[in-house]
Design an enzyme around this catalytic site. Structure first.
Site, PDB file in Angstrom:
ATOM      1  N   SER A  47       0.816  -1.217   0.000  1.00  0.00           N
ATOM      2  CA  SER A  47       0.000   0.000   0.000  1.00  0.00           C
ATOM      3  C   SER A  47       0.853   1.271   0.000  1.00  0.00           C
ATOM      4  O   SER A  47       1.833   1.381   0.731  1.00  0.00           O
ATOM      5  CB  SER A  47      -0.917   0.012   1.226  1.00  0.00           C
ATOM      6  OG  SER A  47      -1.556   1.266   1.299  1.00  0.00           O
ATOM      7  N   SER A  79      -0.606   4.100   0.792  1.00  0.00           N
ATOM      8  CA  SER A  79      -1.307   5.036   1.680  1.00  0.00           C
ATOM      9  C   SER A  79      -0.422   5.566   2.821  1.00  0.00           C
ATOM     10  O   SER A  79      -0.520   6.755   3.149  1.00  0.00           O
ATOM     11  CB  SER A  79      -2.580   4.405   2.233  1.00  0.00           C
ATOM     12  OG  SER A  79      -3.515   4.276   1.186  1.00  0.00           O
ATOM     13  N   THR A 107      -7.886  -2.006   2.586  1.00  0.00           N
ATOM     14  CA  THR A 107      -7.506  -2.425   1.243  1.00  0.00           C
ATOM     15  C   THR A 107      -7.732  -3.927   1.124  1.00  0.00           C
ATOM     16  O   THR A 107      -8.311  -4.551   2.026  1.00  0.00           O
ATOM     17  CB  THR A 107      -6.055  -1.986   0.914  1.00  0.00           C
ATOM     18  OG1 THR A 107      -5.784  -2.302  -0.457  1.00  0.00           O
ATOM     19  CG2 THR A 107      -5.012  -2.654   1.800  1.00  0.00           C
ATOM     20  N   LYS A 138     -12.365  -4.762   1.770  1.00  0.00           N
ATOM     21  CA  LYS A 138     -13.307  -3.683   1.441  1.00  0.00           C
ATOM     22  C   LYS A 138     -14.776  -4.099   1.488  1.00  0.00           C
ATOM     23  O   LYS A 138     -15.639  -3.286   1.802  1.00  0.00           O
ATOM     24  CB  LYS A 138     -12.979  -3.100   0.067  1.00  0.00           C
ATOM     25  CG  LYS A 138     -11.698  -2.285   0.026  1.00  0.00           C
ATOM     26  CD  LYS A 138     -11.532  -1.669  -1.346  1.00  0.00           C
ATOM     27  CE  LYS A 138     -10.288  -0.824  -1.421  1.00  0.00           C
ATOM     28  NZ  LYS A 138     -10.219  -0.070  -2.679  1.00  0.00           N
ATOM     29  N   ASP A 153     -13.189   6.238  -3.065  1.00  0.00           N
ATOM     30  CA  ASP A 153     -12.733   6.076  -4.457  1.00  0.00           C
ATOM     31  C   ASP A 153     -13.629   6.876  -5.400  1.00  0.00           C
ATOM     32  O   ASP A 153     -13.186   7.342  -6.450  1.00  0.00           O
ATOM     33  CB  ASP A 153     -12.761   4.591  -4.875  1.00  0.00           C
ATOM     34  CG  ASP A 153     -11.602   3.816  -4.260  1.00  0.00           C
ATOM     35  OD1 ASP A 153     -10.578   4.434  -3.917  1.00  0.00           O
ATOM     36  OD2 ASP A 153     -11.731   2.584  -4.122  1.00  0.00           O
ATOM     37  N   GLY A 207     -13.965  -3.095 -17.544  1.00  0.00           N
ATOM     38  CA  GLY A 207     -13.696  -3.779 -16.283  1.00  0.00           C
ATOM     39  C   GLY A 207     -14.913  -3.749 -15.385  1.00  0.00           C
ATOM     40  O   GLY A 207     -15.834  -2.928 -15.581  1.00  0.00           O
ATOM     41  N   GLY A 214     -13.946  -3.884  -8.197  1.00  0.00           N
ATOM     42  CA  GLY A 214     -14.331  -2.875  -7.221  1.00  0.00           C
ATOM     43  C   GLY A 214     -14.102  -1.459  -7.727  1.00  0.00           C
ATOM     44  O   GLY A 214     -14.921  -0.558  -7.489  1.00  0.00           O
ATOM     45  N   ALA A 215     -13.014  -1.254  -8.449  1.00  0.00           N
ATOM     46  CA  ALA A 215     -12.714   0.093  -8.953  1.00  0.00           C
ATOM     47  C   ALA A 215     -13.769   0.526  -9.963  1.00  0.00           C
ATOM     48  O   ALA A 215     -14.197   1.686  -9.971  1.00  0.00           O
ATOM     49  CB  ALA A 215     -11.323   0.101  -9.579  1.00  0.00           C
ATOM     50  N   ILE A 264      -6.833   3.651 -14.575  1.00  0.00           N
ATOM     51  CA  ILE A 264      -6.586   3.617 -13.130  1.00  0.00           C
ATOM     52  C   ILE A 264      -5.270   2.922 -12.805  1.00  0.00           C
ATOM     53  O   ILE A 264      -4.813   2.952 -11.681  1.00  0.00           O
ATOM     54  CB  ILE A 264      -7.743   2.981 -12.324  1.00  0.00           C
ATOM     55  CG1 ILE A 264      -7.877   1.500 -12.635  1.00  0.00           C
ATOM     56  CG2 ILE A 264      -9.050   3.706 -12.546  1.00  0.00           C
ATOM     57  CD1 ILE A 264      -8.510   0.759 -11.473  1.00  0.00           C
ATOM     58  N   GLY A 307      -3.593   7.211 -13.426  1.00  0.00           N
ATOM     59  CA  GLY A 307      -4.176   6.555 -12.256  1.00  0.00           C
ATOM     60  C   GLY A 307      -3.678   7.055 -10.908  1.00  0.00           C
ATOM     61  O   GLY A 307      -4.330   6.822  -9.887  1.00  0.00           O
TER      62      GLY A 307
HETATM   63  P1  ATR Z   1     -10.409  -4.349  -8.643  1.00  0.00           P
HETATM   64  O1  ATR Z   1     -11.415  -4.680  -7.590  1.00  0.00           O
HETATM   65  O2  ATR Z   1      -9.140  -3.753  -8.105  1.00  0.00           O
HETATM   66  O3  ATR Z   1     -10.982  -3.532  -9.765  1.00  0.00           O
HETATM   67  P2  ATR Z   1     -10.603  -7.060  -9.748  1.00  0.00           P
HETATM   68  O4  ATR Z   1     -11.879  -7.338  -9.094  1.00  0.00           O
HETATM   69  O5  ATR Z   1      -9.538  -8.122  -9.687  1.00  0.00           O
HETATM   70  O6  ATR Z   1      -9.886  -5.754  -9.216  1.00  0.00           O
HETATM   71  O7  ATR Z   1     -10.865  -6.656 -11.263  1.00  0.00           O
HETATM   72  C1  ATR Z   1      -9.908  -6.741 -12.255  1.00  0.00           C
HETATM   73  C2  ATR Z   1     -10.560  -6.393 -13.590  1.00  0.00           C
HETATM   74  O8  ATR Z   1      -9.601  -6.618 -14.636  1.00  0.00           O
HETATM   75  C3  ATR Z   1     -11.769  -7.266 -13.923  1.00  0.00           C
HETATM   76  O9  ATR Z   1     -12.685  -6.499 -14.671  1.00  0.00           O
HETATM   77  C4  ATR Z   1     -11.144  -8.358 -14.786  1.00  0.00           C
HETATM   78  O10 ATR Z   1     -12.041  -9.010 -15.648  1.00  0.00           O
HETATM   79  P3  ATR Z   1     -12.892 -10.296 -15.140  1.00  0.00           P
HETATM   80  O11 ATR Z   1     -14.004  -9.742 -14.304  1.00  0.00           O
HETATM   81  O12 ATR Z   1     -13.349 -10.944 -16.362  1.00  0.00           O
HETATM   82  O13 ATR Z   1     -11.926 -11.126 -14.318  1.00  0.00           O
HETATM   83  C5  ATR Z   1     -10.143  -7.560 -15.578  1.00  0.00           C
HETATM   84  N1  ATR Z   1      -9.088  -8.390 -16.143  1.00  0.00           N
HETATM   85  C6  ATR Z   1      -8.028  -8.932 -15.492  1.00  0.00           C
HETATM   86  N2  ATR Z   1      -7.275  -9.651 -16.352  1.00  0.00           N
HETATM   87  C7  ATR Z   1      -7.883  -9.580 -17.579  1.00  0.00           C
HETATM   88  C8  ATR Z   1      -7.593 -10.100 -18.894  1.00  0.00           C
HETATM   89  N3  ATR Z   1      -6.506 -10.865 -19.117  1.00  0.00           N
HETATM   90  N4  ATR Z   1      -8.437  -9.795 -19.899  1.00  0.00           N
HETATM   91  C9  ATR Z   1      -9.536  -9.010 -19.689  1.00  0.00           C
HETATM   92  N5  ATR Z   1      -9.862  -8.485 -18.479  1.00  0.00           N
HETATM   93  C10 ATR Z   1      -9.050  -8.761 -17.443  1.00  0.00           C
END
Ligand code: ATR
Length: 287
Positions: free
Chosen positions: A20, A22, A67, A71, A108, A134, A137-138, A226, A249
């Site tokens: 982190s 932070s 974190t 969360k 956030d 995506g 969480g973000a 981000i 980001g």
């Molecule tokens: P956070 O909460 O920090 O946003 P997360 O929940 O791990 O992290 O989300 C990661 C994002 O990156 C998700 O949207 C993930 O897609 P999936 O929901 O299908 O897993 C996306 N992501 C990670 N690797 C990927 C890849 N190789 N191709 C496409 N999307 C990917």
């Protein structure tokens, strides 16, 4: 930093927590404003989260950040949650009230909005549809921020469509239409967009590149990522080269810390060039 009998305490709970940034962020502000306070990393295992959170008032902590992976779980433990954080399903900031209760929010949302305001002051909600890549969480926090800004059309796209669908349902809003598209259609979704935001981990050091074809995106659109390691992702470099305004980001990370700092330490902090440079140094040192 000097610890006195009156030093105010705050920190971040995570597992692991060593990644982190932070502590670097908050301790920079504590030094800058000469506040008698300290912000510490707190390595808390998931099965001890409740005990750790409940101990905050007993230990005299003003509050904490949360974190990975706390969360969502923390939301069920605290005493009150800001309505938007409840809709998002995650909290990242806890404040201990005068009567020892735990109140929580998701800063956030604030972080994304303020960073956008800072880096793309000309952007507004009427610039066109928003495309969010995506569904983690973000993405939830960013969709919430775009709704608060008044964006009337949000196009969500994620490799796993069901997760995007869940966001569309959880954050459904009368003023913002949220649609979900197939991952393979992502380049075509950029047609007419006013802003596109990458919330996936693609483009991060050690991950594959996002590889998004920007041909359909208007040159007037804002492109935000981000990912902040590296700060200049391929997405942002490509966007900048073709004339789009870009938002990196790191700013979201810095701005999301402001509400917690003010609540715990009593001073509204500012995001400055010096702060960015200082936190960037810790990022390059970690690589
Ligand atoms: P956070 O909460 O920090 O946003 P997360 O929940 O791990 O992290 O989300 C990661 C994002 O990156 C998700 O949207 C993930 O897609 P999936 O929901 O299908 O897993 C996306 N992501 C990670 N690797 C990927 C890849 N190789 N191709 C496409 N999307 C990917």
């Amino acid at each position: 930093m000097r610890i006195t009998g009156r030093t105010r305490l705050a920190g971040i709970m995570g597992s692991p927590v060593s990644h982190s940034r932070s502590p670097a962020l908050h301790n920079f502000w504590l030094d800058e404003y000469g506040v008698d306070g300290v912000y510490v990393p707190l390595a808390v295992a998931p099965d001890r989260l409740e005990t750790a959170l409940r101990a905050l008032p007993a230990l005299g902590f003003r509050g904490c950040n949360l974190t990975i992976p706390h969360k969502q779980a923390a939301l069920a433990i605290v005493d009150s949650v800001e309505p938007m954080a409840r809709r998002i399903g995650a909290i990242n900031t806890v404040v201990v009230t005068a009567d020892g209760k735990l109140t929580a929010s998701n800063t956030d949302v604030f972080g994304f909005r303020e960073n956008l305001r800072d880096c793309a002051p000309d952007w507004n909600a009427h610039a066109g549809p928003a495309v969010v890549l995506g569904a983690g969480g973000a993405a939830r926090a960013i969709v919430a921020a775009l709704i608060q800004e008044g964006v009337s059309e949000i196009r969500l796209v994620n490799r796993t469509s069901a997760r995007a669908q869940a966001i569309a349902e959880d954050l459904a809003d009368a003023k913002s239409a949220i649609s979900v598209a197939a991952w393979a259609k992502r380049a075509a979704l950029l047609e007419g967009a006013g802003i596109v935001v990458n919330t996936t981990s693609l483009g991060m050091t050690g991950e594959p590149d996002l590889g998004l074809d920007l041909a359909a995106l208007p040159k007037t659109a804002v492109v935000a990522d981000i990912v902040y390691v590296p700060l200049d992702t391929t997405l942002l470099t490509t966007a900048r080269t073709r004339g789009n305004r870009v938002v990196d980001g790191l700013g979201m990370l810095l701005h999301q810390g402001r509400p917690g700092f003010e609540a715990w330490f009593g001073t509204p902090p500012r995001v400055t060039r010096e702060l960015r440079a200082s936190v960037l140094t810790t990022l390059s040192a970690a690589r």
